[in-house]
Structure formats: C-alpha cells, structure tokens
Write a protein that holds these residues in place. Sequence first.
Motif, mmCIF file in Angstrom:
data_model
loop_
_atom_site.group_PDB
_atom_site.id
_atom_site.type_symbol
_atom_site.label_atom_id
_atom_site.label_comp_id
_atom_site.label_asym_id
_atom_site.label_seq_id
_atom_site.Cartn_x
_atom_site.Cartn_y
_atom_site.Cartn_z
ATOM 1 N N TYR A 267 0.847 -1.184 0.000
ATOM 2 C CA TYR A 267 0.000 0.000 0.000
ATOM 3 C C TYR A 267 0.889 1.242 0.000
ATOM 4 O O TYR A 267 1.902 1.294 0.704
ATOM 5 C CB TYR A 267 -0.874 0.044 1.259
ATOM 6 C CG TYR A 267 -1.840 -1.108 1.412
ATOM 7 C CD1 TYR A 267 -2.947 -1.232 0.586
ATOM 8 C CD2 TYR A 267 -1.659 -2.054 2.421
ATOM 9 C CE1 TYR A 267 -3.847 -2.272 0.750
ATOM 10 C CE2 TYR A 267 -2.553 -3.101 2.590
ATOM 11 C CZ TYR A 267 -3.647 -3.208 1.750
ATOM 12 O OH TYR A 267 -4.528 -4.243 1.915
ATOM 13 N N ARG A 272 -1.488 4.043 4.610
ATOM 14 C CA ARG A 272 -1.071 3.736 5.980
ATOM 15 C C ARG A 272 -1.320 4.932 6.906
ATOM 16 O O ARG A 272 -1.747 4.769 8.060
ATOM 17 C CB ARG A 272 0.404 3.333 6.006
ATOM 18 C CG ARG A 272 0.759 2.085 5.180
ATOM 19 C CD ARG A 272 0.068 0.831 5.718
ATOM 20 N NE ARG A 272 0.187 0.722 7.160
ATOM 21 C CZ ARG A 272 1.297 0.323 7.803
ATOM 22 N NH1 ARG A 272 2.392 -0.007 7.094
ATOM 23 N NH2 ARG A 272 1.321 0.230 9.110
ATOM 24 N N GLN A 275 -5.023 5.177 7.558
ATOM 25 C CA GLN A 275 -5.402 4.186 8.564
ATOM 26 C C GLN A 275 -5.181 4.742 9.969
ATOM 27 O O GLN A 275 -6.048 4.642 10.841
ATOM 28 C CB GLN A 275 -4.578 2.904 8.403
ATOM 29 C CG GLN A 275 -4.939 2.032 7.226
ATOM 30 C CD GLN A 275 -4.018 0.840 7.123
ATOM 31 O OE1 GLN A 275 -2.947 0.795 7.725
ATOM 32 N NE2 GLN A 275 -4.429 -0.152 6.354
ATOM 33 N N ALA A 281 -5.033 1.712 12.497
ATOM 34 C CA ALA A 281 -3.668 1.183 12.453
ATOM 35 C C ALA A 281 -3.502 -0.047 13.341
ATOM 36 O O ALA A 281 -2.904 -1.050 12.928
ATOM 37 C CB ALA A 281 -2.670 2.263 12.863
ATOM 38 N N SER A 307 3.489 -4.278 2.963
ATOM 39 C CA SER A 307 2.770 -3.051 3.307
ATOM 40 C C SER A 307 3.610 -2.064 4.101
ATOM 41 O O SER A 307 3.134 -0.981 4.463
ATOM 42 C CB SER A 307 1.522 -3.396 4.123
ATOM 43 O OG SER A 307 1.868 -3.948 5.392
ATOM 44 N N ASP A 374 7.517 -1.450 12.277
ATOM 45 C CA ASP A 374 6.635 -0.741 11.348
ATOM 46 C C ASP A 374 5.931 0.414 12.050
ATOM 47 O O ASP A 374 5.787 1.508 11.484
ATOM 48 C CB ASP A 374 5.611 -1.718 10.771
ATOM 49 C CG ASP A 374 4.652 -1.048 9.806
ATOM 50 O OD1 ASP A 374 5.092 -0.673 8.701
ATOM 51 O OD2 ASP A 374 3.457 -0.893 10.151
ATOM 52 N N LEU A 378 5.898 4.373 11.032
ATOM 53 C CA LEU A 378 4.647 5.082 10.802
ATOM 54 C C LEU A 378 4.534 6.299 11.721
ATOM 55 O O LEU A 378 4.111 7.385 11.291
ATOM 56 C CB LEU A 378 3.466 4.134 11.025
ATOM 57 C CG LEU A 378 2.069 4.680 10.718
ATOM 58 C CD1 LEU A 378 1.964 5.109 9.261
ATOM 59 C CD2 LEU A 378 0.996 3.639 11.042
#
Length: 400
Positions: A267, A272, A275, A281, A307, A374, A378
């Motif tokens: 994505y 992200r 989300q 998330a 992703s 991750d 983010l």
Amino acid sequence: MASPTTPYSWASYLRWMLATLVACVALVGAVNVFIDPLGIFGSPRIAGLSATKPYLDHHRELTRWQAARRLCPSAGIFGNSRAEIGFDPEHPAFAAQGLSAFNHSIPGSAVSMALRQFGWLQAAGCTPKVALIGVEFYDFLGSTKAAPLPPIDTPPAIDGKVLAETVFAITGLRDSAKTAALQRARYAATLTERGFNPLDNYIAEVDNSGHYILFRQRADENARNWGRKAKAIQPAEGQSIDQQALDALLAGIQTSGGKARLVIYPYHAEIRLMQARLGLADLFNDWKRMVVAIAARHPGVEVWDFSGIGPETLEAIPAPGDRKTHLQYFWEAGHFKRALGDKVIARVMGASDADGRFGIQLTPDNIENVIAADRKQLDALLTTPSPLLTEVDDVVGKRR
C-alpha cells in the motif's frame, strides 16, 4: 389500378422476412463467436482483428474460468483488483521454476472467490502447484457477524443466457466492434490471455488529468468506505466467512500437495497514514496477526508482507496540475503498477534478482518485532510535517 395482394404473396413475403431475420441473427452470432471479445469460446486470436481482447465489466468469472480451463496452469494468482493489475503471470520467475501461471484475480472479490476458483480447478484436474494469494485487510474490516461458509458452487458455464447476451445480442456485437477497434488503440483497456490487466488505459488518464487526481479520488473514496464499516475484523463469537474461506483454501492447497504464498499487498504510505488518522492502524496489525495465525495451522504456507514503509511505498505524489510525471510504482495509493508487482513476485518466488530489502516474510516468531518496527516508522511519518501528511489530513478532515 394495382391488384390486391394475394394470400400466397403475403406468405412468401413473411417467409422471406423470417429467413432474412434468421440469417442476420446467425451472421451476428458467427461474427461474435469468431471475434470472441470475452475469449470464452477459444476462437483463434488473429493479429489486427481479435488478438487483443478488451477489458469488459461483464461475465468476469466466466471469462477467467474458460481461459484457465483451457490453459490448465500450474501456478495461480488469486486476489482482487490489486493483484489483477499488479501481478503479471508472465513474470520470468514462474518459468524459471517450470511453472505456467494464470491470473485468476477479479476486482472486488474476497478470499471466498479464490476458494471457489481453486475448487473449480481441482474438479477440472488443474490444481495449481503454486498459489500466490493476495489477502486484503479491507475485506475483513467490518466483520461482526459469524456466518457459515457456503459450499463451492459449480463453475460458470456457457448457457442459454450467456449465448443470448454475448452471441445473439447487440451487446455482443458492440463488444466485437470494440475488440476490432482497440487493435489499433494506443492506450486501451485490455485483458491478456492469462488474465492480466496492465491498465494501459490509465496512461492516458495520467496524461489528461495527472496522478494527483487519481490519488485524491481514491483517497476520498477510501475515507467514505472505511468510515461506513465497524472497527472490527472478526465476530465476537465464531468466524467470519473470510476467515473460514482462507482457512479452507490453505487446507485445500496443502491437501493437494501444492504450495501457498500469502501476500499482504504493498500500500502507498498515504493509505497507511489514513489508517492511522482514522483509528485503524492497530486493527491492521491485529489483522496481520490473524493472517499469520491462520497460515501457521498449515505447515509450509508462507506469509509475505509488503505493506511496510519504504522507498517504494513513499513514492512522492505529483502536485496538482502535473500531467507530465508518470510514477514508477503506483497508479494511485491502492493500486500498484506491474513494476512494483514484479518486485513482489520476484521476492515471493525466490528469484535470484529479487530485492531483499523489499518485503518481509512473517512468521509467528517475528510478527511482533515486525509490527513494532513498522509502528515506529509510521509514527515518524505522523510526527514529521510533509506534503503527504498535509494531503492525508485534508482528506480525513473533510470526511469528518
């Protein structure tokens, strides 16, 4: 004064009219079968006339099934529009392992569709040795009610209704004319013989409108759709149809001696960030845990996650009004190009030229560490001002 028409002349006239009508219908039918816009009859593909087939929005299941049944591929790609557009079954990684691949993916379909297709292939004696299966978070989002998994139905067939719509109808003739016309088109919407949609028609869309419009339209649509769903990925009690379908599909592949490789799609970072802004998330991470747990019940199944935040998924969105820039990896945030799909296939299939930095195999042992890393990436995007974050906040703000 003209003599009145005799009964004999009327009967002759009606017979002539009926014969003409039958001849016209037969001619239309013959043309439509010969051109075969949907590719369901297996008619020869003639260069300059019918070699390239149009991408049509009707009889998609039948189109895929008839082509797959004839080719009887040894590798299958299953998923939704992301897989249909991004994963080319003619990628050399398949041939390198002696496999002939076919893209069974149908836009808007969930894993239950893949289960049906796999069942049809088994019944036809064309069980794939390798199945590359795209799994979609948003298919599971909103799952609050348990329901029984329906039995696998019979494959779509060329019946009277199909013949009436595709052979003996104006719709079929229109599709045949479209097929003949697109042989000379520069950027046509097409579907290859192996089920791949290269989305070449979007090249013209970018030339006319620019990538920004495509990204923004998709972002607004996603914000609306996600906002309508409950923030849940499984029922309080029991399992959703998608959970059961994924479990059954993996069990069927394992029982048949095949290899299953689950792919969490790449994505764009815009998705992200959306989300996170919409409170999804953590649910996305829970869904990854669910997929890994289901896969772990079937030894040998691999789960690959693409992703994550990285150079590919951070590809900069062109500015509004920019109609010259063509992105390398994305059409818009949800649909990636073949160039990125090729990197996914190479990695999943273990090609020698695969980019080892892109994507990671998830296991019960590493899932928590991957999620933690991750989340850190983010959070860094969410706390650092950028044009991408401004765009996301604008989309989400207007939705709210």
